[in-house]
Design a protein around this motif. Structure first.
Motif, PDB file in Angstrom:
ATOM      1  N   LYS A  40      10.546  -1.820  26.594  1.00  0.00           N
ATOM      2  CA  LYS A  40      10.472  -1.329  27.976  1.00  0.00           C
ATOM      3  C   LYS A  40      10.324   0.193  28.001  1.00  0.00           C
ATOM      4  CE  LYS A  40      13.882  -2.860  30.517  1.00  0.00           C
ATOM      5  NZ  LYS A  40      15.080  -3.523  31.036  1.00  0.00           N
ATOM      6  N   SER A  41      11.166   0.887  27.242  1.00  0.00           N
ATOM      7  CA  SER A  41      11.081   2.350  27.256  1.00  0.00           C
ATOM      8  C   SER A  41       9.790   2.830  26.599  1.00  0.00           C
ATOM      9  CB  SER A  41      12.301   2.998  26.625  1.00  0.00           C
ATOM     10  OG  SER A  41      12.501   2.543  25.331  1.00  0.00           O
ATOM     11  N   TRP A  42       9.307   2.127  25.581  1.00  0.00           N
ATOM     12  CA  TRP A  42       8.043   2.480  24.941  1.00  0.00           C
ATOM     13  C   TRP A  42       6.893   2.362  25.944  1.00  0.00           C
ATOM     14  CZ3 TRP A  42       3.654  -0.492  23.652  1.00  0.00           C
ATOM     15  CH2 TRP A  42       2.771   0.118  22.766  1.00  0.00           C
ATOM     16  N   LEU A  43       6.856   1.275  26.692  1.00  0.00           N
ATOM     17  CA  LEU A  43       5.795   1.084  27.688  1.00  0.00           C
ATOM     18  C   LEU A  43       5.815   2.203  28.732  1.00  0.00           C
ATOM     19  CD1 LEU A  43       6.070  -2.765  28.291  1.00  0.00           C
ATOM     20  CD2 LEU A  43       4.121  -1.548  27.268  1.00  0.00           C
ATOM     21  N   THR A  50       4.471   1.314  34.558  1.00  0.00           N
ATOM     22  CA  THR A  50       5.462   2.041  35.353  1.00  0.00           C
ATOM     23  C   THR A  50       6.764   1.236  35.347  1.00  0.00           C
ATOM     24  OG1 THR A  50       4.892   0.912  37.405  1.00  0.00           O
ATOM     25  CG2 THR A  50       3.643   2.940  36.866  1.00  0.00           C
ATOM     26  N   GLU A  51       7.840   1.870  35.800  1.00  0.00           N
ATOM     27  CA  GLU A  51       9.109   1.152  35.897  1.00  0.00           C
ATOM     28  C   GLU A  51       8.981  -0.036  36.834  1.00  0.00           C
ATOM     29  OE1 GLU A  51      12.880   3.158  36.162  1.00  0.00           O
ATOM     30  OE2 GLU A  51      11.964   5.016  35.427  1.00  0.00           O
ATOM     31  N   ILE A  57       7.407  -7.522  35.667  1.00  0.00           N
ATOM     32  CA  ILE A  57       7.277  -8.401  34.497  1.00  0.00           C
ATOM     33  C   ILE A  57       8.601  -9.122  34.243  1.00  0.00           C
ATOM     34  CG2 ILE A  57       6.974  -8.444  31.984  1.00  0.00           C
ATOM     35  CD1 ILE A  57       5.023  -6.024  32.385  1.00  0.00           C
ATOM     36  N   GLU A  58       9.698  -8.364  34.288  1.00  0.00           N
ATOM     37  CA  GLU A  58      11.014  -8.970  34.057  1.00  0.00           C
ATOM     38  C   GLU A  58      11.302 -10.058  35.084  1.00  0.00           C
ATOM     39  OE1 GLU A  58      13.311  -5.303  34.176  1.00  0.00           O
ATOM     40  OE2 GLU A  58      13.885  -5.664  32.098  1.00  0.00           O
TER      41      GLU A  58
END
Length: 109
Positions: A40-43, A50-51, A57-58
């Motif tokens: 998540k943080s890599w993306l 974006t967040e 997605i989650e």
């Protein structure tokens, strides 16, 4: 990205997982090496998502998992013979665990 999975819980209901790790160790590994959090943080860091996109997605994944769990819980349990189906088949001349019955997977015909 490459990830290394780490189990955050014990092996069974009777194993809380903290008999061989401290709560602090589990928390620090979870914070530093949780593969889902890392991706998540890599993306987000690489501006590949974006967040809001990651949260979307989650949400979609959670829905798919929840639907699969509901379907599995509502399904008729498989017959007991399925418990050992295809375990050790082909690796040993006389497997210890296979379906019982005639034929190549269930022993001698």
């Amino acid at each position: 990205p490459t990830s290394t999975a780490c189990r955050y819980h014990g092996h069974s209901m009777s194993d809380p997982g903290i008999t061989y790790r401290t709560r602090d160790e589990v928390a620090s590994v979870r914070a530093a090496r949780d593969p889902v959090a890392l991706v998540k943080s890599w993306l987000i860091d690489k501006e590949l998502a974006t967040e809001a996109e990651v949260k979307g997605i989650e949400k979609r994944v959670r829905k798919v998992v929840d639907e699969a769990v509901a379907k599995a819980k509502a399904a008729t349990p498989p017959p007991p013979g399925e418990l050992t189906r295809d375990i050790y088949v082909g690796k040993y001349e006389h497997p210890r665990m296979v379906n019982v019955g005639p034929g190549p997977q269930g022993g001698p015909a």
